[in-house]
Design an enzyme around this catalytic site. Structure first.
Site, PDB file in Angstrom:
ATOM      1  N   LYS A  13      21.259   5.213 -30.207  1.00  0.00           N
ATOM      2  CA  LYS A  13      19.907   5.009 -29.658  1.00  0.00           C
ATOM      3  C   LYS A  13      19.041   4.157 -30.597  1.00  0.00           C
ATOM      4  O   LYS A  13      18.359   3.239 -30.148  1.00  0.00           O
ATOM      5  CB  LYS A  13      19.293   6.393 -29.431  1.00  0.00           C
ATOM      6  CG  LYS A  13      17.870   6.445 -28.980  1.00  0.00           C
ATOM      7  CD  LYS A  13      17.513   7.864 -28.576  1.00  0.00           C
ATOM      8  CE  LYS A  13      17.656   8.893 -29.677  1.00  0.00           C
ATOM      9  NZ  LYS A  13      16.666   8.801 -30.762  1.00  0.00           N
ATOM     10  N   ARG A  88      11.246  15.118 -26.703  1.00  0.00           N
ATOM     11  CA  ARG A  88      12.445  15.910 -26.970  1.00  0.00           C
ATOM     12  C   ARG A  88      12.469  17.163 -26.100  1.00  0.00           C
ATOM     13  O   ARG A  88      13.407  17.942 -26.164  1.00  0.00           O
ATOM     14  CB  ARG A  88      12.430  16.374 -28.431  1.00  0.00           C
ATOM     15  CG  ARG A  88      12.795  15.324 -29.471  1.00  0.00           C
ATOM     16  CD  ARG A  88      14.278  15.242 -29.658  1.00  0.00           C
ATOM     17  NE  ARG A  88      14.853  15.176 -30.976  1.00  0.00           N
ATOM     18  CZ  ARG A  88      14.900  14.120 -31.777  1.00  0.00           C
ATOM     19  NH1 ARG A  88      14.258  13.028 -31.486  1.00  0.00           N
ATOM     20  NH2 ARG A  88      15.576  14.154 -32.890  1.00  0.00           N
ATOM     21  N   ARG A 126      29.116   9.044 -40.286  1.00  0.00           N
ATOM     22  CA  ARG A 126      28.219   7.904 -40.542  1.00  0.00           C
ATOM     23  C   ARG A 126      27.516   8.030 -41.898  1.00  0.00           C
ATOM     24  O   ARG A 126      27.387   9.111 -42.465  1.00  0.00           O
ATOM     25  CB  ARG A 126      27.172   7.777 -39.417  1.00  0.00           C
ATOM     26  CG  ARG A 126      26.041   8.780 -39.517  1.00  0.00           C
ATOM     27  CD  ARG A 126      25.006   8.560 -38.447  1.00  0.00           C
ATOM     28  NE  ARG A 126      23.932   9.529 -38.515  1.00  0.00           N
ATOM     29  CZ  ARG A 126      22.911   9.586 -37.676  1.00  0.00           C
ATOM     30  NH1 ARG A 126      22.827   8.740 -36.670  1.00  0.00           N
ATOM     31  NH2 ARG A 126      21.969  10.495 -37.825  1.00  0.00           N
ATOM     32  N   ARG A 155      23.015  11.369 -44.499  1.00  0.00           N
ATOM     33  CA  ARG A 155      21.680  11.912 -44.229  1.00  0.00           C
ATOM     34  C   ARG A 155      21.691  13.419 -44.435  1.00  0.00           C
ATOM     35  O   ARG A 155      22.674  14.075 -44.073  1.00  0.00           O
ATOM     36  CB  ARG A 155      21.310  11.582 -42.772  1.00  0.00           C
ATOM     37  CG  ARG A 155      19.899  11.084 -42.603  1.00  0.00           C
ATOM     38  CD  ARG A 155      19.680  10.565 -41.208  1.00  0.00           C
ATOM     39  NE  ARG A 155      19.340  11.624 -40.254  1.00  0.00           N
ATOM     40  CZ  ARG A 155      18.842  11.383 -39.049  1.00  0.00           C
ATOM     41  NH1 ARG A 155      18.635  10.142 -38.648  1.00  0.00           N
ATOM     42  NH2 ARG A 155      18.549  12.373 -38.240  1.00  0.00           N
ATOM     43  N   ARG A 166      21.192  20.310 -33.764  1.00  0.00           N
ATOM     44  CA  ARG A 166      20.504  19.197 -33.085  1.00  0.00           C
ATOM     45  C   ARG A 166      21.100  18.939 -31.705  1.00  0.00           C
ATOM     46  O   ARG A 166      20.382  18.686 -30.745  1.00  0.00           O
ATOM     47  CB  ARG A 166      20.572  17.933 -33.950  1.00  0.00           C
ATOM     48  CG  ARG A 166      19.523  17.941 -35.050  1.00  0.00           C
ATOM     49  CD  ARG A 166      19.984  17.212 -36.296  1.00  0.00           C
ATOM     50  NE  ARG A 166      20.158  15.794 -36.121  1.00  0.00           N
ATOM     51  CZ  ARG A 166      21.058  15.058 -36.818  1.00  0.00           C
ATOM     52  NH1 ARG A 166      21.858  15.633 -37.683  1.00  0.00           N
ATOM     53  NH2 ARG A 166      21.133  13.768 -36.618  1.00  0.00           N
TER      54      ARG A 166
HETATM   55  P1  AMP Z   1      16.071  11.775 -35.367  1.00  0.00           P
HETATM   56  O1  AMP Z   1      15.970  10.758 -36.456  1.00  0.00           O
HETATM   57  O2  AMP Z   1      15.519  11.274 -34.064  1.00  0.00           O
HETATM   58  O3  AMP Z   1      17.456  12.343 -35.239  1.00  0.00           O
HETATM   59  O4  AMP Z   1      15.112  12.992 -35.789  1.00  0.00           O
HETATM   60  C1  AMP Z   1      15.355  13.708 -36.982  1.00  0.00           C
HETATM   61  C2  AMP Z   1      14.668  15.057 -36.932  1.00  0.00           C
HETATM   62  O5  AMP Z   1      13.246  14.864 -36.831  1.00  0.00           O
HETATM   63  C3  AMP Z   1      15.024  15.943 -35.766  1.00  0.00           C
HETATM   64  O6  AMP Z   1      16.226  16.656 -35.963  1.00  0.00           O
HETATM   65  C4  AMP Z   1      13.809  16.855 -35.710  1.00  0.00           C
HETATM   66  O7  AMP Z   1      13.858  17.818 -36.740  1.00  0.00           O
HETATM   67  C5  AMP Z   1      12.677  15.889 -36.015  1.00  0.00           C
HETATM   68  N1  AMP Z   1      12.118  15.260 -34.789  1.00  0.00           N
HETATM   69  C6  AMP Z   1      12.203  13.942 -34.422  1.00  0.00           C
HETATM   70  N2  AMP Z   1      11.571  13.711 -33.278  1.00  0.00           N
HETATM   71  C7  AMP Z   1      11.053  14.921 -32.883  1.00  0.00           C
HETATM   72  C8  AMP Z   1      10.301  15.351 -31.751  1.00  0.00           C
HETATM   73  N3  AMP Z   1       9.946  14.497 -30.771  1.00  0.00           N
HETATM   74  N4  AMP Z   1       9.960  16.662 -31.698  1.00  0.00           N
HETATM   75  C9  AMP Z   1      10.307  17.540 -32.655  1.00  0.00           C
HETATM   76  N5  AMP Z   1      11.032  17.199 -33.740  1.00  0.00           N
HETATM   77  C10 AMP Z   1      11.406  15.905 -33.854  1.00  0.00           C
END
Ligand code: AMP
Length: 211
Positions: A13, A88, A126, A155, A166
């Site tokens: 994404k 989300r 990754r 990460r 997740r």
């Molecule tokens: P991502 O980089 O999109 O995988 O996001 C990393 C982490 O940030 C997620 O696992 C959540 O802990 C937090 N996060 C990102 N976007 C959101 C959202 N819209 N609502 C709540 N937590 C978020």
């Protein structure tokens, strides 16, 4: 036209979103990046957000929506946005949609679709650049970033337990949110190589977004 990007973790994404944003001139708003920035702050909120992210859980709506609202309020009306990582959940989708309506913005949703097995395989193998956060799949064998020369690391939330949390949150919270966009949803197969998925994305988006 704004774009709301969906995809299970590991769907590509972020990478596809970057290519799409560059092609059509969109500004990327990525909640994960915004929250990781906040998590680095030496404050009570920063530490709380860091511990939630590292466990793979969702950050509370109030924190996320404040960041989004602030972004929207500062946004120029003629700048188109690609939303990555938001909404989300159904609750976030409803709030985001009312913000988009309030600011009179038109939007469609894009889903990069992969199966859970692919997500697990990609996320456990990754690496990302410590410096510029560029993502590298398992078949990238070098130890440094091609873009900035930074060190490649795993990460903090790409461990099996956090990945599963997740993915479970995606299935439980995000899939019902995607349902809300089913009338304006474009689905792209995320299983092939990144270059192939980019091609598929451009093929469907060009007729809609190219002037
Ligand atoms: P991502 O980089 O999109 O995988 O996001 C990393 C982490 O940030 C997620 O696992 C959540 O802990 C937090 N996060 C990102 N976007 C959101 C959202 N819209 N609502 C709540 N937590 C978020």
């Amino acid at each position: 036209m704004d774009l709301i990007f969906f995809g299970m973790q590991g769907a590509g994404k972020g990478t596809i979103g970057e290519a799409v944003a560059e092609r059509y001139g969109h500004k990327i708003f990525e909640t994960g990046a915004e929250l990781r920035r906040l998590a680095q702050e030496d404050s009570e909120l920063g530490r709380k957000v860091k511990s939630i992210i590292d466990k793979g859980k969702l950050v509370p709506n109030k924190v996320v929506m404040e960041i989004v609202e602030d972004f929207m309020n500062k946004l120029s009306p003629d700048k188109e946005v690609l939303f990555d990582g938001i909404p989300r959940s159904v609750k976030q989708a409803k709030t985001l949609n009312s913000l988009l309506d309030k600011h009179d913005r038109d939007y469609i949703a894009v889903l990069i679709k992969i199966v859970e097995e692919t997500a697990l395989k990609r996320l456990t193998t990754r690496r990302i650049c410590k410096n510029c956060k560029e993502v590298y799949p398992a078949d990238y064998k070098k130890e440094t970033c091609e873009k900035c020369g930074g060190e490649l690391i795993t990460r903090a939330d790409d461990n099996v337990e956090a990945i599963q949390t997740r993915i479970d949150a995606y299935k439980k919270e995000t899939l019902p949110a995607i349902e809300l966009y089913k009338d304006k949803l474009i689905t792209i197969d995320g299983e092939p190589s990144i270059e192939e998925v980019k091609k598929l994305a451009f093929e469907v988006l060009d007729p809609i977004l190219k002037d």
